[in-house]
Enzyme design. Structure first.
Site, PDB file in Angstrom:
ATOM      1  N   GLN A  14       0.837  -1.196   0.000  1.00  0.00           N
ATOM      2  CA  GLN A  14       0.000   0.000   0.000  1.00  0.00           C
ATOM      3  C   GLN A  14       0.872   1.246   0.000  1.00  0.00           C
ATOM      4  O   GLN A  14       1.910   1.269   0.658  1.00  0.00           O
ATOM      5  CB  GLN A  14      -0.897   0.004   1.237  1.00  0.00           C
ATOM      6  N   GLY A  15       0.477   2.265  -0.715  1.00  0.00           N
ATOM      7  CA  GLY A  15       1.199   3.541  -0.727  1.00  0.00           C
ATOM      8  C   GLY A  15       0.239   4.685  -0.491  1.00  0.00           C
ATOM      9  O   GLY A  15      -0.017   5.492  -1.388  1.00  0.00           O
ATOM     10  N   SER A  57      -0.025   6.424   3.064  1.00  0.00           N
ATOM     11  CA  SER A  57       0.508   7.376   4.048  1.00  0.00           C
ATOM     12  C   SER A  57       1.753   8.083   3.543  1.00  0.00           C
ATOM     13  O   SER A  57       2.551   7.522   2.792  1.00  0.00           O
ATOM     14  CB  SER A  57       0.856   6.646   5.351  1.00  0.00           C
ATOM     15  N   GLU A 108     -10.793  -3.144   4.198  1.00  0.00           N
ATOM     16  CA  GLU A 108      -9.893  -3.429   5.311  1.00  0.00           C
ATOM     17  C   GLU A 108     -10.649  -3.406   6.633  1.00  0.00           C
ATOM     18  O   GLU A 108     -10.417  -4.216   7.517  1.00  0.00           O
ATOM     19  CB  GLU A 108      -8.751  -2.408   5.355  1.00  0.00           C
ATOM     20  N   GLU A 152      -9.072   6.434  16.759  1.00  0.00           N
ATOM     21  CA  GLU A 152      -9.741   7.733  16.874  1.00  0.00           C
ATOM     22  C   GLU A 152     -10.522   8.047  15.590  1.00  0.00           C
ATOM     23  O   GLU A 152     -11.639   8.573  15.643  1.00  0.00           O
ATOM     24  CB  GLU A 152      -8.707   8.835  17.149  1.00  0.00           C
TER      25      GLU A 152
END
Lengths: 375, 305
Positions: A122-123, A125, A240, A357
């Site tokens: 995954q790219g 962040s 996810e 959060e």
């Protein structure tokens, strides 16, 4: 006559009993990749890959109930943990391409994912944009029929061994975030890509930084439409948060059962703590099944955040209890495959894929209908 | 209990702080832990670790030193040397000291550096001198060096009858060490959430973050004062309460701090683990929180508790 759930369960149990690897999965590196690919290939050849994926996507087209039964038997058999180098391919990229990809993208990538031929990473962040995906800065400018990409991504699990990356970049610098991003299939062997693995506190090289220096990616690799990457990425994250943790959750439930069985009667407080965890696991499992069944034919809705939140926090509490039960020097705790490793690794559960959060914000605003507050 | 430091205590801590100032930087290499051998030698030579043996000083002064040294990202054996050794027939200067209460075949904290081993049993403590050839260092992820005895039966132990005294001092040292780790761990996260921006504002301006860090601060402060109170009174009840409180709160404390450090806090390149790993190891010592709580109840209310 179609197979009953009980017959399906017997068939799954029988296959798993004779096919699960006898050795433990390596924690990182090429050995981890080869192990995960080999195990996926074996499932594919046995007819057990992509159970709930549509038949036209190369899957088995089975019901979500059968998928759940498979996960139950998978965990019961002690099969390899599903949070492995193929997690992104099977739980992010594959479902996203099924939901949002073009016919060509589906035809090329889905068979390779199911057959255990490729690792994806995954790219999403960036160093200054984690939970706040809207803060993504990495640019992709259009030159002819290519995107030219420059910048940096981080926390890209298994990027050091991946063939493809689901890459989220800003392709319209002027637009609002919902119309500024593109979800792109990035070939990890493209010139200009540098990968630096990062050693985690759990002792494995899992996360990576990825640097892009004028990397050229065909525009045909955009999934879900140019500048529509926000919606595509939300699909990815919904998978996810919704169904991807089912296998892990069932395995965790069994782990708690095992801990209860191992807890001596001389430790009544620990027994009570484990019983409480067992109750919580039953509740999370029921919720996860409900969410999975409700979302059988599409992208999971926001209720997946309840599953993600409760599972991740339960896993942290359960692994902490395991360390307390067996002791830091316990045979089940020490070593690379010990519960001590899992305890430390579980710290990432409430951060990856959207922090707890963020999940609470989603539950409050999208499920409870509360007013949106300042972030 | 006087909450102000005496003139002597202030002088001691001031001198100690000037030494520790050179050891505030975490190791550059990403490592699970780093034993501060140089710091250890300086603390030994300068007499800080023998403070409880000095006229006019006692366990409270020792606990102040333990708490202060534990703030360093480098790990040094201080608690056993300053708080436990003075009550045992161990020659002054024979240190570091490893404390243990389990099977002799189990991993033992500080054993690779130790020159003395104290094994706590229900009704006595057993003391043995150790040399490096008797120890096999083992891999650990808990920020302390751990080792295993190559041949436990080859050790010659001296018996010490007052197991309660050893346990009490161990508990005080453990609580003081936890308090020091909490101070630095919290400080590192406060800096992160102040300088890290998300959603266009510092992370620390979000109430969800503020509230839990406020709770973490409450835990750190409570642990610190309970440890000092236990050292001051040097009683079984206070020692068990201080150790039990620290252990009961370590799990939530470390999770919150890692949570607000984000993914960076999950790597060995970020310093938080130097304290959070140690805290986790301390949480399991001497039977863990419930054991200390039951001991405290028994000490205060008697066996009927």
């Amino acid at each position: 006559m179609s197979e009953t759930p009980a017959q399906f369960r017997r068939r799954a149990r029988s296959w798993l009993e004779t096919n699960i690897p006898s050795d433990k999965a390596p924690l990182d590196g090429i050995a981890a990749r080869d192990y995960a690919l080999a195990w996926q290939r074996r499932q594919f050849e046995g007819g057990w890959a992509g159970l709930a994926w549509p038949k036209k996507a190369g899957g088995c087209g089975l019901s979500i109930l059968q998928q759940i039964i498979w996960y139950e038997e998978y965990a019961r058999a002690g099969a390899p943990r599903t949070l492995d180098p193929l997690f992104v391919a099977l739980n992010h990229a594959g479902p996203t391409i099924i939901a949002c990809g073009s016919a060509d993208q589906q035809a090329y990538h889905l068979p390779r994912i199911l057959a255990g031929m490729v690792v994806w990473c995954q790219g999403f962040s960036e160093p200054n944009a984690g939970s706040d995906l809207a803060g993504l800065k990495m640019r992709g400018r259009i030159e002819g029929n290519e995107l030219v990409v420059e910048g940096q991504k981080i926390w890209s699990s298994y990027a050091d061994m991946a063939v493809w990356q689901e890459l989220l970049i800003r392709t319209d610098p002027e637009a609002k975030i919902s119309a500024a991003l593109s979800w792109v299939i990035c070939p990890m062997d493209a010139p200009g890509i540098t990968v630096r693995p990062i050693l985690t506190m759990a002792g494995a090289y899992k996360y990576c930084e990825v640097f892009y220096d004028n990397v050229r990616i065909p525009l045909a690799n955009v999934v879900g439409g140019l500048n529509n990457g926000w919606a595509t990425a939300m699909s990815t994250l919904s998978f996810e948060r919704g169904t991807a943790s089912l296998g892990l959750l069932i395995a965790l439930t069994l782990r708690i059962e095992e801990m209860l069985a191992d807890c001596p009667s001389s430790r009544p407080l620990m027994k009570a703590r484990l019983a409480q965890l067992r109750a919580e696991a039953a509740a999370v499992r029921a919720t996860a099944y409900r969410v999975a069944l409700d979302n059988e034919h599409g992208v999971p809705d926001a209720s997946g955040s309840i599953v993600r939140l409760s599972f991740s926090e339960l896993e942290q509490r359960a692994t902490a209890a395991a360390v307390d039960l067996y002791g830091l020097d316990g045979a089940k705790v020490i070593g690379g495959h010990g519960l001590g490793h899992e305890y430390l690794d579980a710290f990432s559960e409430t951060i990856a894929g959207g922090t707890s959060e963020i999940q609470r914000n989603i539950i409050g605003e999208r499920l409870l209908g509360l007013p949106k507050g300042p972030r | 209990m006087n909450y102000d430091l005496s003139e002597d205590q202030s002088s001691v801590l001031s001198a100690l702080d000037s030494i520790l100032a050179d050891y505030k930087a975490p190791p550059i290499e990403p490592v699970p832990f780093a034993y501060g051998a140089e710091l250890d030698a300086i603390l030994t030579e300068s007499g800080f670790l023998d403070i409880a043996r000095e006229e006019g000083f006692g366990p409270l002064d020792a606990a102040l030193i333990v708490e202060r040294v534990a703030r360093s990202p480098l790990v040094v054996e201080v608690a056993a040397s300053t708080l436990v050794a003075p009550v045992l027939p161990i020659p002054q200067g024979l240190r570091p000291i490893a404390l243990h209460d389990g099977a002799l075949t189990a991993p033992i904290r500080f054993l690779p550096q130790a020159r003395a081993l104290v094994v706590l049993r229900d009704d006595h403590a057993a003391i043995a001198t150790i040399d490096a050839g008797q120890v096999e260092e083992i891999e650990t992820m808990m920020a302390y060096p751990y080792g295993r005895l190559v041949e436990p039966t080859a050790l010659s132990f001296e018996r010490f009858d007052d197991a309660g005294l050893v346990r009490r001092r161990w508990r005080i040292g453990m609580a003081a060490e936890a308090a020091g780790c909490m101070v630095s761990a919290l400080a590192s996260v406060l800096e992160h959430v102040t300088t890290r921006f998300a959603f266009g504002r510092p992370l620390g301006s979000l109430q969800a973050v503020q509230h839990r860090l406020a709770m973490a601060s409450e835990i750190a402060e409570s642990t610190r004062w309970l440890a000092f109170r236990a050292a001051w009174s040097d009683t079984e009840a206070d020692a068990a309460i201080a150790a039990g409180y620290a252990q009961a709160h370590i799990s939530q404390f470390t999770y919150d701090l890692h949570q607000f450090s984000g993914a960076m806090g999950l790597t060995l390149e970020y310093p938080l683990h130097f304290w959070s790993y140690r805290l986790r190891a301390l949480a399991g010592e001497l039977g863990g929180a419930s054991h200390q709580s039951r001991s405290a109840a028994a000490a205060i209310w008697g066996e009927a508790a």
